[in-house]
Enzyme design. Structure first.
Site, PDB file in Angstrom:
ATOM      1  N   GLU A   1       9.344 -21.933   5.592  1.00  0.00           N
ATOM      2  CA  GLU A   1      10.437 -22.158   6.546  1.00  0.00           C
ATOM      3  C   GLU A   1      10.586 -20.978   7.506  1.00  0.00           C
ATOM      4  O   GLU A   1      10.902 -21.167   8.689  1.00  0.00           O
ATOM      5  CB  GLU A   1      11.750 -22.390   5.791  1.00  0.00           C
ATOM      6  CG  GLU A   1      12.958 -22.679   6.667  1.00  0.00           C
ATOM      7  CD  GLU A   1      12.770 -23.905   7.561  1.00  0.00           C
ATOM      8  OE1 GLU A   1      12.853 -25.017   7.052  1.00  0.00           O
ATOM      9  OE2 GLU A   1      12.527 -23.743   8.783  1.00  0.00           O
TER      10      GLU A   1
ATOM     11  N   ARG B   1       0.846  -1.211   0.000  1.00  0.00           N
ATOM     12  CA  ARG B   1       0.000   0.000   0.000  1.00  0.00           C
ATOM     13  C   ARG B   1       0.870   1.245   0.000  1.00  0.00           C
ATOM     14  O   ARG B   1       0.519   2.277  -0.542  1.00  0.00           O
ATOM     15  CB  ARG B   1      -0.904   0.002   1.235  1.00  0.00           C
ATOM     16  CG  ARG B   1      -2.118  -0.895   1.084  1.00  0.00           C
ATOM     17  CD  ARG B   1      -2.940  -0.860   2.338  1.00  0.00           C
ATOM     18  NE  ARG B   1      -2.116  -1.177   3.516  1.00  0.00           N
ATOM     19  CZ  ARG B   1      -2.599  -1.457   4.721  1.00  0.00           C
ATOM     20  NH1 ARG B   1      -3.914  -1.456   4.916  1.00  0.00           N
ATOM     21  NH2 ARG B   1      -1.806  -1.740   5.726  1.00  0.00           N
TER      22      ARG B   1
ATOM     23  N   ASP C   1       2.331 -16.121  20.066  1.00  0.00           N
ATOM     24  CA  ASP C   1       3.267 -16.291  18.948  1.00  0.00           C
ATOM     25  C   ASP C   1       3.899 -17.689  18.985  1.00  0.00           C
ATOM     26  O   ASP C   1       3.991 -18.376  17.957  1.00  0.00           O
ATOM     27  CB  ASP C   1       4.353 -15.207  19.044  1.00  0.00           C
ATOM     28  CG  ASP C   1       5.482 -15.421  18.059  1.00  0.00           C
ATOM     29  OD1 ASP C   1       5.247 -15.241  16.859  1.00  0.00           O
ATOM     30  OD2 ASP C   1       6.601 -15.781  18.494  1.00  0.00           O
TER      31      ASP C   1
ATOM     32  N   GLY D   1      13.841  -2.380  22.455  1.00  0.00           N
ATOM     33  CA  GLY D   1      13.190  -2.792  21.212  1.00  0.00           C
ATOM     34  C   GLY D   1      13.034  -4.292  21.074  1.00  0.00           C
ATOM     35  O   GLY D   1      12.655  -4.786  20.017  1.00  0.00           O
TER      36      GLY D   1
ATOM     37  N   GLU E   1       7.483  -5.425  22.093  1.00  0.00           N
ATOM     38  CA  GLU E   1       6.593  -4.434  21.493  1.00  0.00           C
ATOM     39  C   GLU E   1       6.002  -3.543  22.590  1.00  0.00           C
ATOM     40  O   GLU E   1       5.910  -3.958  23.750  1.00  0.00           O
ATOM     41  CB  GLU E   1       5.431  -5.148  20.784  1.00  0.00           C
ATOM     42  CG  GLU E   1       5.829  -6.120  19.704  1.00  0.00           C
ATOM     43  CD  GLU E   1       6.185  -5.425  18.397  1.00  0.00           C
ATOM     44  OE1 GLU E   1       5.780  -4.270  18.197  1.00  0.00           O
ATOM     45  OE2 GLU E   1       6.897  -6.049  17.584  1.00  0.00           O
TER      46      GLU E   1
ATOM     47  N   LYS F   1       3.573 -21.073  16.236  1.00  0.00           N
ATOM     48  CA  LYS F   1       4.689 -21.867  15.705  1.00  0.00           C
ATOM     49  C   LYS F   1       4.529 -23.338  16.092  1.00  0.00           C
ATOM     50  O   LYS F   1       4.816 -24.238  15.293  1.00  0.00           O
ATOM     51  CB  LYS F   1       6.013 -21.296  16.221  1.00  0.00           C
ATOM     52  CG  LYS F   1       6.287 -19.892  15.668  1.00  0.00           C
ATOM     53  CD  LYS F   1       7.416 -19.181  16.419  1.00  0.00           C
ATOM     54  CE  LYS F   1       7.607 -17.773  15.870  1.00  0.00           C
ATOM     55  NZ  LYS F   1       8.494 -16.952  16.730  1.00  0.00           N
TER      56      LYS F   1
END
Lengths: 438, 438
Positions: B129, B45, B201, B187, B190, B205
């Site tokens: 992968e 975008r 997360d 950093g 988040e 996985k």
């Protein structure tokens, strides 16, 4: 779909493992491939010994030509081992247009070029995952998913016999000779253990890794190869005091267009994951410019893990054939004409840190003379330990010196000079240190 | 040979990494593939922001149809992330007969079945992968060289944010909240860290790993998912005293036709190589019936490692296309019709060891009441620590109990009963222990 027909040459321990895996997990494999992988023929000089696996007697033959001349057989597994007749068998199978799967590290390390050239001419594949690290799928990864990287280094703990002995020396404070005997009694070392403990087996595997990682042919004789027989319990102890563990490490590096390829006892920092690779486990650690450091860990030998790698290669080839592919990948995962001939850096030019263990008589001026000799050769010292007197005043005293990075040639020249001094009681022990494992 | 033309949808951080790798290592890749891999079109975008990599402006488009409608483009890389419009983009690319490479774990974990079914109908491949373990080539290995195995278990440390926080809690004896703040400042976490620290997360996985290892579809919502926010510095300390380190571990197991799939803080023995996986590194450990235990270790996230995995998938697809292959492998490395629907074992039925940390007032009879309640539920104790009084007699006293293997449902029932007792000062902390990592 049509089953993939395979021929096996060499029906020893690993061959029996392949039969067992293809039999026990036949349905798993069929599910992964979409067809069966069928062992149509097994050739061996000895087809009467019981290998502990059930084989249809009509599969067995003493004549390898029954495999070469069977047009249905599209893949030949070579598990003869050694140079001849293994090499001739592989070349004849290639000549007949058959893909090759082999676990023969010695053959590939010394004659890989001839075999790969023949395979290129006949447009067949040569796969050899089982040749390095047993069941650990590291070669597939280097040639496959990590192939976009420029590799800068590869490190391997790849000989179970050496690692078993060194692990027990570390855990028990024992000396090499006793632990070798123990390993032999347990079947972890051969009656003649030279090939393993002097690093030759590890060097074969390093030759293959260096070729794959750096895309180069390599003269096996250019690989500097030292074993672990000169390592004493005292070395292990001092290494630990300085925060290191001793491993037989295969080291491959590429810088400025030159390859380092060497196998020798190496000190690894205690808190590195490679320092925890114990007993018969193997580990291979690589760095790529994009992927960074990657480590693979697992069982580096044995019937079952090795069979897993061999049948893994068969599965890959079968998938390609069933999908209608011709030769999908050259043996090194690199177009044959792109394979280079990079020079190997002479040992005298490598740069390393060292642990030096001197054994001297306890007389005034010893330390000054040694440090003076090192300084003269440009070797600077990072730390030092001189242990207290033994009860016996005439007993040799160990002096252990850790150096900053130094050129190997200078270190050897300094040690040669020092070892000629009359207060030196035995040949100085030196162990290279690798602490840039991230 | 003809170059392979690729389209990229989503030009963020990872997309820029792919451009960088395809550009910087173009000659390396050409050498491995035998043709170039050319990024013909990039759709986003926002095509004006500078991504730090040089791109021919004529490649850029805001219209994804420029990719779908280009018959020269044979592979589409999806790096949009999230569910929509990513899913629609992937399905449209498949509809147009293009192979897919994606790093989108959330999409695959929740909508993998729809995507894989569409890919089967159109006879294209889906490679991913980069969705698990960043640059670590573990999925390729499971689907590829290790495919002959029946896998029994898979364990993963797969979230850099959690592992960074837990590593610092361990090293500094700090509490969760402080280390989360530190991670955010650097950093590594988040501004809204929920997705990472609550285990979502990692569960995405795990869903992918369980599907691959056990050849099953899995309902993402059936994965028991706990994060690390309830772990205190006290838990970390007691774990260490008992010889363990706490990691956010993804656990997949297969036994008796039932799958265990769970993500939670887990105690791992200190001397296991997985206990040394620190900071932003990831590790995945599997066991197969032939290969045994294998561990993969490396950088689990970041622009460069993730690009390595994505371009690795491109190289694999390119080799197959250039060799004349059609679809060489189904997405799970298993024929689509062979994928099963194995039931997921309810958490109440799993068996584990536990560390239980009670916080109680220091009055007579506490220990007897607690151990009595545990005994009533069939939970037996392997060891126990009750620390001495604090200076303040009214301060809660920690009692830490290590259990033998027990059924989770019984443990939860016992804790519910105990937490209702009036001498219990706070909700009892329990941490599952995994010491069968070989």
């Amino acid at each position: 779909m049509n089953d993939i027909k395979v021929g096996l040459i060499g029906f020893g321990n690993i061959g029996a493992g392949v039969v067992k895996l293809l039999t026990n997990n036949a349905e798993v494999i069929r599910g992964k491939v979409g067809a069966g992988i069928v062992l149509k023929r097994i050739a061996d000089r000895d087809i009467t010994t019981d290998r502990g696996v059930a084989v249809d007697p009509s599969c067995m033959t003493t004549d390898v030509n029954d495999i070469f001349d069977d047009p249905e057989i599209s893949v030949v597994i070579e598990l003869v081992g050694g140079y001849e007749p293994a090499k001739s068998f592989v070349l004849r199978a290639i000549e007949k247009g058959k893909h090759i799967v082999t676990a023969n590290k010695a053959l590939l390390a010394l004659h890989g070029q001839d075999i790969f050239a023949a395979a290129a001419r006949k447009n067949v594949e040569v796969q050899f995952e089982a040749a390095v690290g047993g069941g650990i799928p590291v070669l597939t990864a280097i040639k496959g998913n990590m192939a976009a990287n420029n590799f800068g280094s590869v490190f391997g703990i790849m000989n179970g016999t050496c690692n078993y002995i060194l692990t027990r020396m570390t855990q028990e404070g024992a000396d090499f000779a006793d632990m070798l005997t123990a390993a032999q009694e347990l079947g972890y070392a051969e009656p003649d253990p030279t090939f393993d403990i002097e690093g030759v087996d590890t060097a074969h595997k390093l030759a293959i890794l260096v070729s794959l990682c750096f895309g180069t042919r390599i003269d096996f004789n250019a690989i500097h190869t030292e074993g672990i027989s000169r390592i004493s319990g005292l070395d292990v102890k001092f290494a630990r005091d300085f925060g290191y563990r001793i491993k037989l490490l295969a080291i491959g590096k590429l810088s400025d267009g030159k390859v380092e390829a060497r196998v020798h006892p190496t000190m690894i920092p205690l808190h590195n994951p490679m320092a925890d690779v114990n007993g018969v486990f193997n580990a291979i650690r690589l760095t790529g410019d994009f992927v960074g450091a990657v480590m693979f860990y697992g069982r580096g030998a044995g019937q079952d893990p090795t069979a897993s790698a061999i049948v893994g290669d068969l599965i890959g080839l079968s998938r390609s054939m069933l999908a209608g592919a011709g030769r999908r990948m050259a043996p090194l995962g690199l177009m044959d004409e792109q394979v280079r001939d990079l020079p190997v850096k002479p040992m005298a030019d490598i740069v390393s840190k060292y642990m030096l263990r001197f054994s001297t008589r306890d007389i005034p001026g010893v330390l000054g003379t040694i440090t003076g000799a090192l300084g003269k050769h440009g070797i600077s010292i990072s730390s030092m330990v001189q242990t207290a007197h033994e009860a016996n005043d005439n007993a040799p005293v160990p002096i252990v010196i850790m150096t900053h990075e130094a050129v190997e040639g200078s270190v050897q020249a300094a040690l040669e000079e020092i070892d000629r001094l009359d207060f030196v009681c035995e040949k100085t022990s030196f162990i290279r240190i690798e602490d840039n494992l991230e």
